[in-house]
Design an enzyme around this catalytic site. Structure first.
Site, PDB file in Angstrom:
ATOM      1  N   HIS A  13     -11.127   0.284  14.523  1.00 23.61           N
ATOM      2  CA  HIS A  13     -11.684  -1.009  14.114  1.00 23.61           C
ATOM      3  C   HIS A  13     -11.913  -1.884  15.340  1.00 23.61           C
ATOM      4  O   HIS A  13     -11.031  -2.036  16.182  1.00 23.61           O
ATOM      5  CB  HIS A  13     -10.715  -1.710  13.161  1.00 23.61           C
ATOM      6  N   SER A  14     -13.112  -2.453  15.469  1.00 25.21           N
ATOM      7  CA  SER A  14     -13.422  -3.453  16.488  1.00 25.21           C
ATOM      8  C   SER A  14     -13.149  -2.901  17.894  1.00 25.21           C
ATOM      9  O   SER A  14     -13.708  -1.879  18.283  1.00 25.21           O
ATOM     10  CB  SER A  14     -12.634  -4.731  16.185  1.00 25.21           C
ATOM     11  N   TYR A  15     -12.254  -3.551  18.656  1.00 30.20           N
ATOM     12  CA  TYR A  15     -11.857  -3.030  19.979  1.00 30.20           C
ATOM     13  C   TYR A  15     -11.316  -1.604  19.873  1.00 30.20           C
ATOM     14  O   TYR A  15     -11.472  -0.806  20.801  1.00 30.20           O
ATOM     15  CB  TYR A  15     -10.810  -3.975  20.577  1.00 30.20           C
ATOM     16  N   GLY A  37     -12.538   0.783  18.426  1.00 34.25           N
ATOM     17  CA  GLY A  37     -13.625   1.739  18.603  1.00 34.25           C
ATOM     18  C   GLY A  37     -13.723   2.237  20.029  1.00 34.25           C
ATOM     19  O   GLY A  37     -14.055   3.400  20.282  1.00 34.25           O
TER      20      GLY A  37
END
Length: 233
Positions: A76-78, A80
């Protein structure tokens, strides 16, 4: 039974996956939700030496020491950025990669490269409130977290090392050879930087999906996200 490894984003921790983890476990799958060094219940370990490389090692070591193979790896988000590098290092352990409203950087690029201000806001916040090297969490409302959960999210988010946003990734390209790769976009996050990666996913031939909620999909729509992971994993 499938092994799911769910990796949180900046300022978060294992706690944000509780609702999805419980649902996957109820479906008789194994679920790992590591908190990256310096975040969540490991926030006491945050120091100037902690950065993206530390977080990549956190995840890679989990896969090696737990002897995990044929996994569904979700970032999720960072997160990734973290899963992309680990999948590049250990592609033979991957069944599927899922980028959840996440950054998908190219070799040599960092998270800041994909922001309109190139990370200046984070540098300013670190200078003002983080001793110059750590970034305080934005309020949950910034990420359009649903009102009922905003206080919960605000109470559990912790500082993020500034260097983790400026560290370039190093990729051979093996991560993009994983057979099953998908991208899930949160469409209810105003000003989101993630549509650029969603569009690129379609161009790459990855599967993609949209969910009508804020950035913290695992908080806002855990049932829908779990169903998607079970279907696509």
């Amino acid at each position: 039974m499938t092994d799911y490894v769910l990796v949180h984003g900046a300022w978060h921790g294992s706690w944000c996956w509780k609702r999805v983890r419980d649902r996957l476990q109820s479906a008789e799958h194994r679920v790992f939700t590591p908190s990256l060094t310096g975040l969540g219940e490991r926030s006491h370990l945050l120091g100037r030496e902690v950065g993206l490389d530390t977080h990549v090692e956190d995840l890679a070591n989990l896969l090696v020491w737990e002897e995990l193979r044929d996994i569904v790896l979700v970032g999720h988000s960072y997160g990734g950025i973290v899963i992309r590098q680990v999948a590049d290092r250990l592609p033979d352990r991957m069944r599927a990669l899922v980028y959840l409203d996440a950054f998908v950087p190219e070799d040599g690029h960092c998270l800041n490269d994909y922001l309109p201000d190139q990370g200046q806001r984070f540098r300013d916040q670190a200078a003002a409130s983080g001793d110059g090297w750590k970034v305080p969490p934005p309020p949950a409302a910034y990420f359009a977290v649903n009102a009922a959960d905003a206080a919960w999210v605000d109470g559990l988010c912790t500082m993020q090392p500034l260097s983790s946003f400026a560290a370039p990734v190093r990729l051979s390209g093996a991560c993009d050879g994983v057979a099953n790769i998908g991208y899930v976009l949160a469409t209810g996050f105003p000003g989101s930087p993630f549509p650029q990666f969603h569009a690129a996913a379609a161009e790459r031939g990855w599967w993609w999906a949209d969910l009508p909620c804020g950035h913290d999909i695992m908080v806002d729509m855990p049932a829908e996200l779990t169903a998607l992971l079970l279907e696509r994993g």
